[in-house]
Design a protein around this motif. Structure first.
Motif, mmCIF file in Angstrom:
data_model
loop_
_atom_site.group_PDB
_atom_site.id
_atom_site.type_symbol
_atom_site.label_atom_id
_atom_site.label_comp_id
_atom_site.label_asym_id
_atom_site.label_seq_id
_atom_site.Cartn_x
_atom_site.Cartn_y
_atom_site.Cartn_z
ATOM 1 N N ASN C 2 0.949 -1.238 0.008
ATOM 2 C CA ASN C 2 -0.012 -0.036 -0.099
ATOM 3 C C ASN C 2 0.853 1.321 -0.055
ATOM 4 O O ASN C 2 2.000 1.183 0.425
ATOM 5 C CB ASN C 2 -1.011 -0.068 1.226
ATOM 6 C CG ASN C 2 -1.824 -1.206 1.380
ATOM 7 O OD1 ASN C 2 -2.479 -1.591 0.360
ATOM 8 N ND2 ASN C 2 -1.979 -1.940 2.435
ATOM 9 N N PHE C 11 -4.569 1.472 -2.105
ATOM 10 C CA PHE C 11 -4.237 0.186 -1.817
ATOM 11 C C PHE C 11 -4.063 -0.685 -3.049
ATOM 12 O O PHE C 11 -4.712 -0.655 -4.104
ATOM 13 C CB PHE C 11 -5.521 -0.384 -1.053
ATOM 14 C CG PHE C 11 -6.366 0.379 0.001
ATOM 15 C CD1 PHE C 11 -5.539 0.941 0.907
ATOM 16 C CD2 PHE C 11 -7.638 0.841 0.031
ATOM 17 C CE1 PHE C 11 -5.888 1.964 1.769
ATOM 18 C CE2 PHE C 11 -8.157 1.586 1.015
ATOM 19 C CZ PHE C 11 -7.235 2.062 1.914
ATOM 20 N N CYS C 122 -8.863 0.714 5.123
ATOM 21 C CA CYS C 122 -7.742 0.796 5.639
ATOM 22 C C CYS C 122 -7.095 -0.464 6.470
ATOM 23 O O CYS C 122 -6.281 -1.061 6.209
ATOM 24 C CB CYS C 122 -7.401 1.940 6.325
ATOM 25 S SG CYS C 122 -7.247 3.695 5.531
ATOM 26 N N ALA C 125 -7.371 -3.697 4.135
ATOM 27 C CA ALA C 125 -6.110 -3.564 3.164
ATOM 28 C C ALA C 125 -4.676 -3.579 3.623
ATOM 29 O O ALA C 125 -3.882 -4.490 3.345
ATOM 30 C CB ALA C 125 -6.230 -2.123 2.285
#
Lengths: 118, 150, 335
Positions: C2, C11, C122, C125
């Protein structure tokens, strides 16, 4: 004729309120306070009584009339009780309207339920 | 962004639609006028029933308050007011609506802490400042009276 | 890997949207997106005795449907992000009493759905959660009694005011699965251009939406025409016009902009002022319109920018201006 003037003057006072809402940044709560205090002032100056004689409910039903009622109450109470009347006159005169609203509020809270507006 | 707060304020005023002044005022005039007309009718009615003018006036006000409370409970006052604006705000029926509607709304928070505490959350300022004005006028009148030769 | 570029997070293994659901009330059932909703309840009390409980019930129904449609059991969720408009986020708190899931409560007013979706993205990922859910709700009646007036109070709405949606939306993200995917997110910053009129929240929020969009475009090197649609949340008619004008002044001509507040209702037929608003507005439009379009492949790349007005009734009375916030999520139909 009284009915005609009641309609015209009452409607006219509401239009003043509407103009204040639409043209100024005043919130409705402030406008109502303004109306009542103006009613007291106009009555104190002796200008509201003639309007009330002439337009009847057209002058007494709008909130300006509530101010007029307070001012008149204070006036006669001061005549009778002196300075103490300045404290008692307003509430005595307004008692009917306020108590009626209060009682209706309590009854309505028991009988009615909050409803969606859609 | 390049725009300044002052410019943005100007721009947002341009873009925001204005209230329809004529329509609003016509609604306010006719609805407000009609409420006063009903008030006058009630006053005349109570006078024919033998009440003196001041009592007839007070009874007319009380009747309007009750009518407003019924319409408020049914949710109709709010529907009329959404069009009539000041026409339903300025008459005493608007005052009653401002007392009854929080009483209904805050019932779920209890009879004391909900209904009792919040009933005058909207109408309170009218009573506070109306009373203050009347007390001030009473004091002024008390000292003015001797000069008026009363 | 990422990567972080400027303020935007990209991502490289974009989390998949495993499932989503939208729940709405009566007004929403009469609106143009009604067909996309999973549940429409014309009795907006949802059978409960207070509006706060009604909102919680609605959110609980939304959570149930979202999990069911995602094929995920509550125990399999590693995290749930949820928020609403009620004081102390109680609608979410009370809903989560009955869901045994690690819970993160959020408040970003009407921007909460994008905030939750971005955070869930977030965590998934970044490998910190296998499955995470984002959900928000708003209820017209609960919002009215908290922010404005009792429902029976006779007040006239100004033409710039917006209508709080009675709606909820929920999305479950997972590491692997079908489309759509969360490709990138930008958390916005608080933007305040001095608007004080609480009946004109679109104007208060538009600069935040533009600021976040500009940040994303700078960080990603993309142009607005690269996207099928750019959805903002709850700017309404006034805020949308302001956003387009602000973009024009920055040299961007927005031709593919839609606003959730304008999509949820038909302003011509329904009396909703300048459009819809509320945390449930963008959430339900996301789940009843945007995600289905992406899943069906009718849209490929979409920006979802939910906007929030971060005032409270107290700060309004203290004459503070209204801070705005906007969070952006880039959604794509291909990995």
């Amino acid at each position: 004729m009284r009915f005609f003037w009641a309609f015209l003057v009452g409607g006219g006072l509401c239009v003043i309120g509407q103009l204040l809402i639409d043209l100024t940044a005043l919130t409705p709560a402030r406008i109502l306070v303004l109306f009542v205090v103006s009613g007291v002032a106009l009555s104190a100056l002796g200008w509201y009584e003639p309007l009330a004689d002439f337009a009847g409910a057209g002058a007494t039903v709008p909130l300006l009339g509530f101010g007029h009622l307070l001012a008149q109450g204070v006036l006669s109470a001061v005549e009778r009780h002196g300075l103490l009347g300045a404290l008692t006159g307003g509430f005595s005169a307004a008692a009917g309207g306020i108590a009626a609203s209060l009682v209706c509020g309590v009854l309505a809270s028991l009988a009615a339920r909050s409803k969606d507006q859609c | 962004m390049k725009i300044s707060k002052e410019e943005y304020d100007k721009l947002s005023r341009q873009v925001s639609p204005k209230s329809k002044l004529w329509t609003d005022c016509l609604w306010a005039f006719f609805v407000g006028g009609t409420i006063c007309l009903i008030g006058e009718g009630l006053r005349a009615f109570y006078q024919t029933r033998g009440f003196i003018l001041t009592d007839a006036s007070a009874l007319a006000s009380v009747t309007l308050v009750v009518l407003s409370a019924i319409l408020t409970s049914l949710g109709w006052y709010q529907k009329i007011a959404s069009k009539a604006g000041a026409g339903t705000l300025v008459p005493i029926t608007g005052f009653a609506n401002a007392v009854v509607s929080p009483a209904i709304e805050y019932r779920v928070e209890g009879l004391v802490t909900g209904v009792g505490a919040k009933m005058f959350v909207i109408a309170g300022p009218v009573i506070v400042w109306g009373m203050m004005a009347s007390v001030v006028w009473g004091v002024i009148y008390y000292f003015l009276r001797p000069m008026l030769g009363g | 890997m990422n990567r972080r570029c400027g303020k935007t997070l990209f991502f490289d293994q974009p989390p998949s949207v495993l499932g989503f659901a939208a729940v709405g009330g009566k007004r929403e059932s009469e609106g143009p997106l009604a067909d996309g909703f999973d549940l429409l309840e014309t009795d907006t009390t949802f059978g409960e005795k207070s509006w706060e409980r009604s909102e919680s019930k609605m959110q609980a129904l939304c959570a149930e449907l979202t999990l069911q449609k995602s094929g995920v059991a509550a125990e399999e969720l590693d995290l749930l992000f949820s928020g609403d408009l009620e004081n102390q986020c109680t609608a979410s708190n009370y809903t989560l009493r009955d869901l045994a899931v690690p819970f993160v409560g959020l408040y970003n007013a009407c921007a909460t759905m994008a905030e939750g979706l971005a955070l869930a993205g977030c965590f998934v990922a970044g490998g910190l959660a296998k499955r995470a859910m984002a959900m928000t709700s708003s209820h017209f009646c609960a919002a009215e009694r908290q922010f404005r007036f009792p429902l029976e109070y006779g007040g006239k709405r100004t033409p710039t005011s917006q209508w709080t949606a009675t709606a909820a939306g929920g999305v479950v993200l997972g590491e692997s699965g079908g489309p759509p995917y969360v490709r990138a997110v930008t958390f916005g910053q608080v933007t305040d251009y001095g608007i004080k009129d609480i009946n004109n929240m679109g104007a208060a929020m538009a600069p935040a939406a533009v600021s976040t969009l500009l940040t994303f475009l700078r960080d990603s090197g993309e142009k607005t025409e690269n996207f099928d649609r750019i959805f903002t949340g709850d700017l309404g008619m006034v805020g949308s016009a302001l956003m387009e004008e602000l973009c024009r002044r920055e040299g961007i001509v927005l031709t593919n902009h839609d606003d959730c507040g304008l999509l949820l209702y038909d302003r011509g037929k329904q009396e909703v002022g300048a459009g819809g608003s509320g945390a449930g507005c963008s959430a339900s439009v996301l789940c009843s319109h945007i995600l289905p379009e992406l899943r069906a492949g009718r849209m490929r790349r979409v920006l979802f920018i939910a906007t929030g007005a971060l005032m409270s009734p107290t700060t309004t009375l203290q004459k503070e201006s209204i801070p705005g916030i906007a969070h952006l999520v880039l959604l794509e139909s291909e990995r």
